[in-house]
Design a protein around this motif. Sequence first.
Motif, PDB file in Angstrom:
ATOM      1  N   ARG A 193       0.816  -1.208   0.000  1.00  0.00           N
ATOM      2  CA  ARG A 193       0.000   0.000   0.000  1.00  0.00           C
ATOM      3  C   ARG A 193       0.858   1.269   0.000  1.00  0.00           C
ATOM      4  N   PRO A 194       1.854   1.393   0.899  1.00  0.00           N
ATOM      5  CA  PRO A 194       2.705   2.598   0.807  1.00  0.00           C
ATOM      6  C   PRO A 194       3.535   2.644  -0.462  1.00  0.00           C
ATOM      7  N   ARG A 217       4.461   7.820   7.056  1.00  0.00           N
ATOM      8  CA  ARG A 217       3.739   7.107   8.103  1.00  0.00           C
ATOM      9  C   ARG A 217       4.645   6.038   8.689  1.00  0.00           C
ATOM     10  N   GLY A 218       4.725   5.992  10.004  1.00  0.00           N
ATOM     11  CA  GLY A 218       5.549   4.998  10.657  1.00  0.00           C
ATOM     12  C   GLY A 218       6.991   5.458  10.745  1.00  0.00           C
ATOM     13  N   ALA A 219       7.862   4.488  11.081  1.00  0.00           N
ATOM     14  CA  ALA A 219       9.284   4.793  11.242  1.00  0.00           C
ATOM     15  C   ALA A 219      10.150   3.729  10.581  1.00  0.00           C
ATOM     16  N   ASP A 220       9.624   3.083   9.537  1.00  0.00           N
ATOM     17  CA  ASP A 220      10.386   2.037   8.878  1.00  0.00           C
ATOM     18  C   ASP A 220      11.097   2.589   7.645  1.00  0.00           C
ATOM     19  N   GLU A 221      11.674   1.671   6.843  1.00  0.00           N
ATOM     20  CA  GLU A 221      12.419   2.082   5.656  1.00  0.00           C
ATOM     21  C   GLU A 221      11.527   2.778   4.636  1.00  0.00           C
ATOM     22  N   LEU A 222      10.258   2.346   4.527  1.00  0.00           N
ATOM     23  CA  LEU A 222       9.352   2.978   3.581  1.00  0.00           C
ATOM     24  C   LEU A 222       9.067   4.417   3.986  1.00  0.00           C
ATOM     25  N   ALA A 223       8.968   4.676   5.281  1.00  0.00           N
ATOM     26  CA  ALA A 223       8.778   6.051   5.748  1.00  0.00           C
ATOM     27  C   ALA A 223       9.995   6.902   5.409  1.00  0.00           C
ATOM     28  N   GLU A 224      11.204   6.330   5.556  1.00  0.00           N
ATOM     29  CA  GLU A 224      12.417   7.062   5.195  1.00  0.00           C
ATOM     30  C   GLU A 224      12.451   7.334   3.692  1.00  0.00           C
ATOM     31  N   LEU A 225      12.030   6.339   2.899  1.00  0.00           N
ATOM     32  CA  LEU A 225      11.979   6.543   1.447  1.00  0.00           C
ATOM     33  C   LEU A 225      10.968   7.633   1.091  1.00  0.00           C
ATOM     34  N   THR A 226       9.816   7.638   1.763  1.00  0.00           N
ATOM     35  CA  THR A 226       8.811   8.672   1.511  1.00  0.00           C
ATOM     36  C   THR A 226       9.373  10.056   1.812  1.00  0.00           C
ATOM     37  N   ALA A 227      10.073  10.184   2.932  1.00  0.00           N
ATOM     38  CA  ALA A 227      10.670  11.479   3.274  1.00  0.00           C
ATOM     39  C   ALA A 227      11.708  11.894   2.235  1.00  0.00           C
ATOM     40  N   THR A 228      12.467  10.938   1.730  1.00  0.00           N
ATOM     41  CA  THR A 228      13.464  11.244   0.703  1.00  0.00           C
ATOM     42  C   THR A 228      12.802  11.716  -0.582  1.00  0.00           C
ATOM     43  N   VAL A 229      11.724  11.028  -0.988  1.00  0.00           N
ATOM     44  CA  VAL A 229      10.999  11.424  -2.202  1.00  0.00           C
ATOM     45  C   VAL A 229      10.398  12.820  -2.023  1.00  0.00           C
ATOM     46  N   ASN A 230       9.845  13.113  -0.849  1.00  0.00           N
ATOM     47  CA  ASN A 230       9.293  14.440  -0.598  1.00  0.00           C
ATOM     48  C   ASN A 230      10.379  15.510  -0.679  1.00  0.00           C
ATOM     49  N   GLY A 231      11.553  15.203  -0.124  1.00  0.00           N
ATOM     50  CA  GLY A 231      12.651  16.157  -0.201  1.00  0.00           C
ATOM     51  C   GLY A 231      13.099  16.389  -1.639  1.00  0.00           C
ATOM     52  N   MET A 232      13.164  15.305  -2.408  1.00  0.00           N
ATOM     53  CA  MET A 232      13.537  15.432  -3.821  1.00  0.00           C
ATOM     54  C   MET A 232      12.516  16.275  -4.577  1.00  0.00           C
ATOM     55  N   ALA A 233      11.205  16.032  -4.311  1.00  0.00           N
ATOM     56  CA  ALA A 233      10.157  16.795  -4.987  1.00  0.00           C
ATOM     57  C   ALA A 233      10.232  18.263  -4.610  1.00  0.00           C
ATOM     58  N   GLU A 234      10.513  18.558  -3.330  1.00  0.00           N
ATOM     59  CA  GLU A 234      10.624  19.946  -2.886  1.00  0.00           C
ATOM     60  C   GLU A 234      11.769  20.647  -3.599  1.00  0.00           C
ATOM     61  N   SER A 235      12.923  19.958  -3.677  1.00  0.00           N
ATOM     62  CA  SER A 235      14.076  20.545  -4.358  1.00  0.00           C
ATOM     63  C   SER A 235      13.791  20.737  -5.843  1.00  0.00           C
ATOM     64  N   LEU A 236      13.128  19.746  -6.454  1.00  0.00           N
ATOM     65  CA  LEU A 236      12.792  19.857  -7.874  1.00  0.00           C
ATOM     66  C   LEU A 236      11.831  21.009  -8.123  1.00  0.00           C
ATOM     67  N   GLN A 237      10.828  21.142  -7.258  1.00  0.00           N
ATOM     68  CA  GLN A 237       9.859  22.224  -7.432  1.00  0.00           C
ATOM     69  C   GLN A 237      10.534  23.584  -7.318  1.00  0.00           C
ATOM     70  N   THR A 238      11.436  23.722  -6.345  1.00  0.00           N
ATOM     71  CA  THR A 238      12.150  24.984  -6.187  1.00  0.00           C
ATOM     72  C   THR A 238      12.994  25.300  -7.413  1.00  0.00           C
ATOM     73  N   SER A 239      13.710  24.278  -7.916  1.00  0.00           N
ATOM     74  CA  SER A 239      14.567  24.485  -9.082  1.00  0.00           C
ATOM     75  C   SER A 239      13.745  24.824 -10.321  1.00  0.00           C
ATOM     76  N   MET A 240      12.645  24.089 -10.522  1.00  0.00           N
ATOM     77  CA  MET A 240      11.821  24.326 -11.700  1.00  0.00           C
ATOM     78  C   MET A 240      11.154  25.690 -11.645  1.00  0.00           C
ATOM     79  N   THR A 241      10.717  26.105 -10.469  1.00  0.00           N
ATOM     80  CA  THR A 241      10.108  27.424 -10.341  1.00  0.00           C
ATOM     81  C   THR A 241      11.103  28.520 -10.695  1.00  0.00           C
ATOM     82  N   ALA A 242      12.325  28.366 -10.161  1.00  0.00           N
ATOM     83  CA  ALA A 242      13.355  29.357 -10.478  1.00  0.00           C
ATOM     84  C   ALA A 242      13.696  29.336 -11.968  1.00  0.00           C
TER      85      ALA A 242
END
Length: 480
Positions: A193-194, A217-242
């Motif tokens: 599901r995640p 959600r949670g504190a497992d490897e999938l949660a760490e991967l989700t946080a990494t993907v969110n960070g990548m998306a944030e950086s991409l959005q900032t770069s693309m906006t600029a």
Amino acid sequence: MRPRPRGLRARLLVAFVLVTVLGAAAAAWSGAGSASTALVASAEQRLTEGLTGRIDAVTPQLPHPPDRDALDRLRAAAGPDTLVTYRNLRSADGDGTGLVTGELRTAVRTRHELVTQRITADGGPWLLIGTPVMITAPDGARVPSGIEVYSVHDLTGVERQIGGLAAAAAGTAALALPPAVLLALLASRSVLRPVRRLRDTAQRLADGDLGARLPPRGADELAELTATVNGMAESLQTSMTAMRRMQADARRFAADVSHELRTPLSTLTAVVEVLATAADGMPADARESAELAITETHRLVRLVEDLMEVSRFDAGTARLRLEETELTGAVRDCLRARGWLDRVDVEAPEEIRLRLDRRRLDVIMANLVGNALRHGGPPVRIRLSASREQVRAEVTDGGPGLPEQVVPQVFDRFYKADAVRTRTPGSGLGLAIALENARLHGGDLTAGNADGAGARFVLRLPRVGAVGAVGAYGEDGKDR
């Protein structure tokens, strides 16, 4: 080649079910093996204890040395399928006594103790028991009497019980399959599901939704991967906006500069035309400078016009003004207007009719033929052809062709393959504008080399479905 399960869900199901079923089967089989071993040992112990008990009950009543009658009494007490020997005397009963092996008899005689042996004969398992008859010496010691008793027992019944245990083990493993599948489905659902949510978020990012996020959600490897993907998306959005902001600023700057240059360039062009009329009466040095000023002014005017055209493409304001056009005649008119008709061979059917923007077609063909004449070599040819879906215009020259490293960049803006061409009349935007005009029609423009030598540019335009059209008569509905 064996088919392999595809997809993470299928692989998780297969792995979970295999582990569960194999574990259940191993446990059941191990239990069945232990039970069968215990069953055989119990049967063997029961038979040997029964035999020794019957022998001990009869032995005190036997004379020593025994005669044939004594051996018969001992055999009868021992039970069926029994062989009793004393030196050369033998007493046997039943067909099973023929299964007694020499190996067993040797072991009994040499070891002077009870010996058992399991064999397979006549398609079934058998237990052979051999034991010496012991007597008590005057000094109280137990010594062999020389009498040997051999008993044969059929273990078919025990084997059936072992088979039943094996069948029960297989049934246990089979019963474990449905719960294993159910547990695997539940486990894979919770794991996948995640993963599916991450996939959907990544797909939204790929589709251009740079604001897509997935809360961890949670504190497992999938949660760490989700946080990494969110960070990548944030950086991409900032770069693309600029980047988009810089691109918009650059386009606005080019459009504004081009627009602001039009008025002074118009004045400068008028002055240059006056200068051109008076150049013949000037001294040689002044005339050369005047001619250079005239050439550079025309080049600057062309550059500004091209920049304005590019800015319209970037802003999405470029529109087609479609009209019914005869392609061959339009191409010849383009060549005639520039004095190229006698320098270019045109191969075409008598008539190819389609709806297009004639002015933009003129721009495309002028750029392609102009490049072929300036940077290629004779002969320069235009081949026109048509099908029900599209028309095709191929421009080739007899020059050295396009270097392999140039082909992917030939339509880039301001790109010039040769450094010595930086002072040529072209702006470096001609082929880029030609490609944009082709795409505006819903077509395409490709570059490459002809078979043998020379560059080849192929223009393809659809006969219907042009992109960016504003109708047959223009944006305001008036005849152009």
